[in-house]
Scaffold this motif. Structure first.
Motif, mmCIF file in Angstrom:
data_model
loop_
_atom_site.group_PDB
_atom_site.id
_atom_site.type_symbol
_atom_site.label_atom_id
_atom_site.label_comp_id
_atom_site.label_asym_id
_atom_site.label_seq_id
_atom_site.Cartn_x
_atom_site.Cartn_y
_atom_site.Cartn_z
ATOM 1 N N GLN A 362 0.685 -1.113 0.002
ATOM 2 C CA GLN A 362 -0.109 -0.001 -0.079
ATOM 3 C C GLN A 362 0.913 1.311 -0.102
ATOM 4 O O GLN A 362 1.957 1.076 0.631
ATOM 5 C CB GLN A 362 -1.074 -0.098 1.290
ATOM 6 C CG GLN A 362 -0.228 0.328 2.494
ATOM 7 C CD GLN A 362 -1.352 0.308 3.760
ATOM 8 O OE1 GLN A 362 -2.575 0.254 3.492
ATOM 9 N NE2 GLN A 362 -0.968 0.681 4.830
ATOM 10 N N ILE A 373 2.607 -4.148 -11.069
ATOM 11 C CA ILE A 373 1.972 -5.298 -10.050
ATOM 12 C C ILE A 373 1.872 -6.596 -10.855
ATOM 13 O O ILE A 373 1.416 -6.748 -11.982
ATOM 14 C CB ILE A 373 0.629 -4.943 -9.673
ATOM 15 C CG1 ILE A 373 0.464 -3.569 -8.999
ATOM 16 C CG2 ILE A 373 -0.262 -6.009 -9.160
ATOM 17 C CD1 ILE A 373 -0.930 -3.061 -8.904
ATOM 18 N N TYR A 400 -3.529 -4.828 -2.644
ATOM 19 C CA TYR A 400 -2.905 -3.877 -3.297
ATOM 20 C C TYR A 400 -3.790 -2.628 -3.082
ATOM 21 O O TYR A 400 -4.843 -2.591 -3.672
ATOM 22 C CB TYR A 400 -2.695 -4.163 -4.753
ATOM 23 C CG TYR A 400 -1.817 -5.351 -5.135
ATOM 24 C CD1 TYR A 400 -0.719 -5.464 -5.114
ATOM 25 C CD2 TYR A 400 -2.719 -6.590 -5.330
ATOM 26 C CE1 TYR A 400 0.141 -6.623 -5.529
ATOM 27 C CE2 TYR A 400 -2.017 -7.777 -5.429
ATOM 28 C CZ TYR A 400 -0.630 -7.853 -5.564
ATOM 29 O OH TYR A 400 -0.193 -8.858 -6.056
#
Length: 460
Positions: A362, A373, A400
């Motif tokens: 985060q 990602i 995420y």
């Protein structure tokens, strides 16, 4: 004076009694069990925190902190009044044992200084003086030590570039083995320099005609508890820069880790079989992962990390050669990644067993990152194609959140999960990634059970 001493002593025992009373109450009311990120965010609607520990529960308690402060003040008053004496600190300087610091061989002097520092009782400071360059062959600094030891690295420690010096141990240069309550701090112009160029030139990843062999890790902490490593400047490792192996309770902060982008396998910080690790306020740019977290690691927190160049922040690889691998309770909170080949990555081999779970990424900024990602359960780092297998390291409960920036490739989000063991309980919340140059990025999502919350772009 006697009356004043009597009052202070009474206050001291009252404080000690209060501390033990508070400790007993904590023992009766242990902290809650670890949170499940996915359930917290999706069902309960509040931010998760990874694996709250007994340590943080007690230290964060305001009343406990107040009592600790009271105790410290009472001890200080007793020392001033001469009732108890302040502990003395012994200083051990490597120069006093024959080290010259003129870029010539000083290994034996460091070994003698270590023997003196480790065998002494009480508070001991081992000094590496500023403004000098000490060349060292591989050294194992072994414990346990009788002292509460601080090592101050203010001068430079440089690795021997003679590969024959590593015949007895090709995997380590400086290793701290079985030493608890150790503090290592840098400062001034001091550096830990792995002098790795000769190793990179002889790597199979640089010269394809050479066989693949191990190269030394520059700085290894092994089988140790309650470590503090702060303000170190570590560069040009032969392979991995810093490794924590079989450690419990590590606070690493203010680290500056650097090697050329072309240097092979030069991970910045490597964590294996360790737990309760905090890495904060560090800048890492190397030829491989900025941070790599592999099997046996639990409760790892990385905060305020600047990463690039390199391969990003990785969990794995896990499960190679059909092995079992377990990683859980990883939090990356506050990171800036620039020009890396990956952003935040989970990578596992086919055929492995085990799991990677309870993971939170985060508050992360991506700048021109090739794979911002990525979960890759079909990882294959070998020349020949990997055989398709049904078993896999399971990936579940991954969040995420608040991830923004730009991708150097068209695919900004890639979930390439196992057909037989799909990725479970994956959450994307407030994620916005564009391809560099304001082009539209896309997501590829294979075999993943996904939830999206808030603004998410690109979408699966």
């Amino acid at each position: 004076m006697d009356g004043q001493i009597r009052q202070v002593v009474v206050l001291y025992f009252i404080t000690i009694f209060s501390l033990f009373s508070r400790y007993n109450s904590l023992e009766k009311d242990p902290p809650p069990p670890s949170y499940n990120y996915f359930e917290d965010l999706v069902s309960a609607g509040y931010d998760p925190q990874a694996y709250p520990s007994y340590f943080t529960t007690t230290i964060d308690d305001g009343h406990f902190k107040y009592l600790i402060s009271q105790r410290t003040q009472v001890i200080s008053q007793l020392q001033k009044l001469g009732v108890i004496s302040a502990p003395s600190t012994k200083t051990v300087n490597v120069d006093d044992f024959g080290a010259t610091g003129d870029a010539t061989q000083d290994t034996q002097a460091f070994e003698k200084a270590w023997e003196e520092a480790c065998s002494s009782k009480g508070e001991v400071v081992l000094e590496v003086p500023q403004g000098k360059r000490y060349q060292l062959k591989p050294i194992r600094f072994s414990g346990p030590c009788k002292s509460n030891l601080t090592i101050q690295i203010y001068g430079s420690m440089e690795a021997s570039d003679d590969m024959s010096d590593y015949k007895e141990d090709t995997r380590h240069w400086l290793i701290f083995d079985s030493i608890n309550n150790l503090l290592i701090e840098g400062g001034g112009t001091g550096k830990i320099n792995g002098n790795g160029k000769i190793w990179w030139q002889n790597s199979c990843k640089i010269n394809k005609t050479l066989p693949c062999k191990d190269a030394p890790t520059a700085l290894t902490f092994y089988n140790s508890k309650n470590l503090k490593v702060q303000n170190l400047n570590i560069q040009d490792a032969q392979q991995i820069h810093v490794s924590f192996e079989k450690c419990n309770g590590v606070q690493a902060s203010g680290l500056a880790v650097a090697a050329p982008e072309s240097s092979p396998n030069t991970d910045g910080i490597h964590i294996t079989r360790s737990q309760n690790i905090w890495i904060t306020n560090s800048v890492i740019g190397t030829g491989d992962d900025c941070i790599s977290i592999v099997s046996g690691s639990k409760n790892v927190q990385a905060m305020d990390i600047t990463c690039g160049p390199g391969h990003g922040i990785s969990i794995g690889s896990l499960g190679s050669k059909s092995s079992k691998a377990y990683v859980s309770g990883v939090t990356v909170d506050g990171a800036k990644l620039s020009g890396t080949t990956n952003g935040v990555r989970i990578k596992t081999w086919q055929g492995g067993l085990g799991s990677a779970s309870n993971i939170l990424f985060q508050n992360i900024e991506m700048n021109n990152v090739s794979n911002p990602i990525i979960i890759d359960q079909n990882y294959c780092d070998q020349d020949k194609p990997c055989k398709e297998q049904s078993s896999a390291v399971k990936v579940k409960d991954v969040v995420y959140k608040n991830i923004n920036g730009t991708s150097a490739s068209e695919v900004a989000i890639k979930f390439d999960c196992s057909k037989t063991h799909p990725c479970q309980e994956i959450l994307l919340q407030n994620v916005k990634l564009q391809e560099q140059g304001d082009r539209t990025a896309k997501a590829i999502c294979n075999n993943v059970k996904l939830t999206e919350k808030g603004t998410v772009f690109p979408q699966c």
